[in-house]
Design a protein around this motif. Sequence first.
Motif, PDB file in Angstrom:
ATOM      1  N   ASP A   1     -12.658-109.409-103.796  1.00 45.99           N
ATOM      2  CA  ASP A   1     -13.188-109.329-105.100  1.00 45.99           C
ATOM      3  C   ASP A   1     -12.244-110.342-106.017  1.00 45.99           C
ATOM      4  OD1 ASP A   1     -14.831-108.952-107.347  1.00 45.99           O
ATOM      5  OD2 ASP A   1     -14.867-106.872-107.250  1.00 45.99           O
ATOM      6  N   TYR A   2     -12.265-111.669-105.738  1.00 46.43           N
ATOM      7  CA  TYR A   2     -11.456-112.432-106.270  1.00 46.43           C
ATOM      8  C   TYR A   2     -11.839-112.752-107.890  1.00 46.43           C
ATOM      9  CZ  TYR A   2     -11.355-113.789-101.451  1.00 46.43           C
ATOM     10  OH  TYR A   2     -11.371-113.788-100.209  1.00 46.43           O
ATOM     11  N   ASN A   3     -13.098-112.664-108.412  1.00 45.13           N
ATOM     12  CA  ASN A   3     -13.100-112.868-109.821  1.00 45.13           C
ATOM     13  C   ASN A   3     -12.534-111.543-110.566  1.00 45.13           C
ATOM     14  OD1 ASN A   3     -14.645-115.188-109.284  1.00 45.13           O
ATOM     15  ND2 ASN A   3     -16.417-114.330-109.092  1.00 45.13           N
ATOM     16  N   LYS A   4     -12.562-110.371-110.046  1.00 44.81           N
ATOM     17  CA  LYS A   4     -12.086-109.395-110.672  1.00 44.81           C
ATOM     18  C   LYS A   4     -10.555-109.285-110.542  1.00 44.81           C
ATOM     19  CE  LYS A   4     -12.739-104.549-111.301  1.00 44.81           C
ATOM     20  NZ  LYS A   4     -13.269-103.103-110.932  1.00 44.81           N
TER      21      LYS A   4
ATOM     22  N   LYS B   1      -8.596-111.934-110.602  1.00 41.03           N
ATOM     23  CA  LYS B   1      -8.312-112.933-111.443  1.00 41.03           C
ATOM     24  C   LYS B   1      -8.241-112.366-113.027  1.00 41.03           C
ATOM     25  CE  LYS B   1      -9.046-117.903-112.996  1.00 41.03           C
ATOM     26  NZ  LYS B   1      -9.688-119.036-112.410  1.00 41.03           N
ATOM     27  N   LYS B   2      -9.124-111.727-113.015  1.00 38.91           N
ATOM     28  CA  LYS B   2      -9.415-111.122-114.482  1.00 38.91           C
ATOM     29  C   LYS B   2      -8.179-110.216-114.780  1.00 38.91           C
ATOM     30  CE  LYS B   2     -12.564-108.276-117.543  1.00 38.91           C
ATOM     31  NZ  LYS B   2     -13.934-107.612-117.784  1.00 38.91           N
TER      32      LYS B   2
ATOM     33  N   THR C   1      -4.869-118.072-108.316  1.00 42.72           N
ATOM     34  CA  THR C   1      -6.278-118.401-107.810  1.00 42.72           C
ATOM     35  C   THR C   1      -6.146-118.283-106.467  1.00 42.72           C
ATOM     36  OG1 THR C   1      -5.775-120.782-107.602  1.00 42.72           O
ATOM     37  CG2 THR C   1      -6.794-119.779-109.627  1.00 42.72           C
TER      38      THR C   1
ATOM     39  N   ASN D   1     -11.726-118.709-101.326  1.00 48.14           N
ATOM     40  CA  ASN D   1     -12.620-117.877-102.467  1.00 48.14           C
ATOM     41  C   ASN D   1     -14.211-118.297-102.076  1.00 48.14           C
ATOM     42  OD1 ASN D   1     -13.691-116.933-104.638  1.00 48.14           O
ATOM     43  ND2 ASN D   1     -12.499-117.951-106.158  1.00 48.14           N
TER      44      ASN D   1
ATOM     45  N   ASN E   1     -16.624-116.883-103.423  1.00 52.59           N
ATOM     46  CA  ASN E   1     -17.437-116.510-104.508  1.00 52.59           C
ATOM     47  C   ASN E   1     -18.216-115.170-104.333  1.00 52.59           C
ATOM     48  OD1 ASN E   1     -16.794-118.712-106.076  1.00 52.59           O
ATOM     49  ND2 ASN E   1     -18.022-120.000-105.005  1.00 52.59           N
ATOM     50  N   SER E   2     -17.652-114.078-103.875  1.00 53.73           N
ATOM     51  CA  SER E   2     -18.115-112.851-103.624  1.00 53.73           C
ATOM     52  C   SER E   2     -18.565-112.019-104.976  1.00 53.73           C
ATOM     53  CB  SER E   2     -17.080-111.983-102.930  1.00 53.73           C
ATOM     54  OG  SER E   2     -16.007-111.668-103.437  1.00 53.73           O
ATOM     55  N   ASN E   3     -19.523-111.200-104.816  1.00 54.40           N
ATOM     56  CA  ASN E   3     -20.296-110.673-105.999  1.00 54.40           C
ATOM     57  C   ASN E   3     -19.485-109.262-106.205  1.00 54.40           C
ATOM     58  OD1 ASN E   3     -22.219-112.786-106.552  1.00 54.40           O
ATOM     59  ND2 ASN E   3     -23.501-111.771-105.024  1.00 54.40           N
ATOM     60  N   PHE E   4     -19.443-108.952-107.412  1.00 52.46           N
ATOM     61  CA  PHE E   4     -18.750-107.448-107.937  1.00 52.46           C
ATOM     62  C   PHE E   4     -19.545-106.370-107.202  1.00 52.46           C
ATOM     63  CE2 PHE E   4     -18.383-104.158-110.951  1.00 52.46           C
ATOM     64  CZ  PHE E   4     -16.926-103.782-110.768  1.00 52.46           C
TER      65      PHE E   4
END
Length: 599
Positions: free
Chosen positions: A373-376, A378-379, A477, A481, A483-486
């Motif tokens: 869960d790369y986006n989370k 990173k947040k 980063t 990546n 771009n997996s979804n949460f």
Amino acid sequence: MIGLTQLARRFQRRLLDFDKYEDYLIVSFIAFIPIPFSMIIGIWNPIEYIDNQKNIQHTAYSEASNFLGLLLILPLSLFILRLTSLFFFGTTNNKKNYKVLLLSMFHEQAHDEISKNLKSTALDPSIPLIVLFFNIVHHFLDTRKILSQYFLFFTNSSFKYPERIYWANISLVNLVDGEKQINVCTNLFFTIAAYTPQFITIFIGFTGFVLLLKYNFFYLSLIYQRSKAKKDAIYYIVLDFDDSSKCFGQKRIFWIFNIQLIILTIAGVFLCFSRYEVIPPTHFIDFCITTKNFTREFFIFCNLKINILQPEFGQYAIVFVWLITCFIIIILPSSVKFLPCFSREIISKGYSIGDYLKEYIPPHHKFDFENTDYNKIKKLVQSFQCNSFWPAGDGIVVVFLMFVFFVGFNILFPIKFTINLSDFNEIIDSIFNLLILFLLALFFAIIFFEVYNLILGRLDGIKGTKNSGGNTYVDNTFENNPNSNFNIVEHNYGQVGVTINQLPDSSNQNQGELKELLKQLNEAIRSDEKLSEKDKVKAFKQVEELAKAGQNPKDEEKKGIADTALTMLTGIVAGLPSIAASAKAVQELVPLISKIFGL
């Protein structure tokens, strides 16, 4: 026979008991005794003695303002110690109106255990024993000259006149003809009586510093770490990465940390006054500004008249302990960001940023994430960087650091300062002296703060390491990546699980039973493959409402909320086959839950 440990525990309990008001009278009496005592034996006012055929006056006890000030400082320090222990540790049982500040971070179910651990930390019998040992060593080194003078006098050894004559050793020299010779034993007994209030005050001060250090270590032990947690997350402080005040959710207990800074500030002011009382005027530093070369570049050439400073050992010792303690008290709470560095599990994984942050987050918590869960992640990294290193905010620490260095320079290099209104030039020089020390303190405070932030920056910017899944992080980063979804289902499952865990286990039979039933229902909804993701989210919402209502199941309003939630749950699974996990759970558990709410 009472053992030493038991005696020390009783003493510590009495020392921190806020309700023992008679103790303030006792310590005030101890601090007052030397005054009439000095008047009786004749050393309250200066008297003359013979030294190399010259009549010289000694320093009388009436001039020892640092000792006379103990009449106020001693009871005040005892009051501050007890007030601090009351709010920080809850050491006085019958003070129901005074709530321990740290407990506001925990669910009521955890209050009893946290309170018990806090009290046992404060009432540790080793504290008074350790403090007593260091206090004795400190006073032995501080008064070694006086002790050696009396020892040589009583043993008829090669006794020499003291270099410094004052109220503590006036009986060891020859008085002027006609003056009454002061008895040496009486003078020694008075010296012991005069140093007793100081001994008690320093004992109280050392005890306060030890308690603050133990408190901050205890606070750090309560920060949730996944690899070290042995109990449910409700017994720990879980950092809030979404805190709008950027303090990891610690803003509600900011007084815990700011009170520590206030106490140290008061101690620093008293230390400055004490320092200025024990040094002669010729030992002050005078920054004399000369303006002859003022236009050359932007430099001001200062003539520093630095005299050799020879303060008492006690002055250096107390200041050293104070400065070290100040930095430790600042560093300890701010080391929250470094806690995973001490985890063997994290060290073995190579300090990836994902594993590092996951150490702070309980399983199934709203902040929990998968390694993909790369986006989370990173947040969370950005939130981790934005939150302050000092739990109550960084601004106040910078100001306090400046004060720490200002006091330190004043102690080590006392400046010449006067408020003589008749001499304007002296006032200007004094202001300039203060400005020099202020700028030096500001410079060192900024340097200290920037170095600490640099270290944190290195930590926040972990890069080039691999996590347990094999992904390499570079500059917060990822090289890989996809771009997996949460995962919204797992997020809601974890959030509901946190709410359910806030219900008591066994203190109330109905609530304990409800907690287990809701856990089963929550797990059934999560594992049901026949229930759509959208319906799972709706079902989780109703389970969460039931958990919230379960905090007070007898309340009529809560009963209505529970009735609505149960009806909604039944409707959500109505279209599913009876063998579906969620439908089967609703069919079996809803009647039992209804019974608990009295529906």
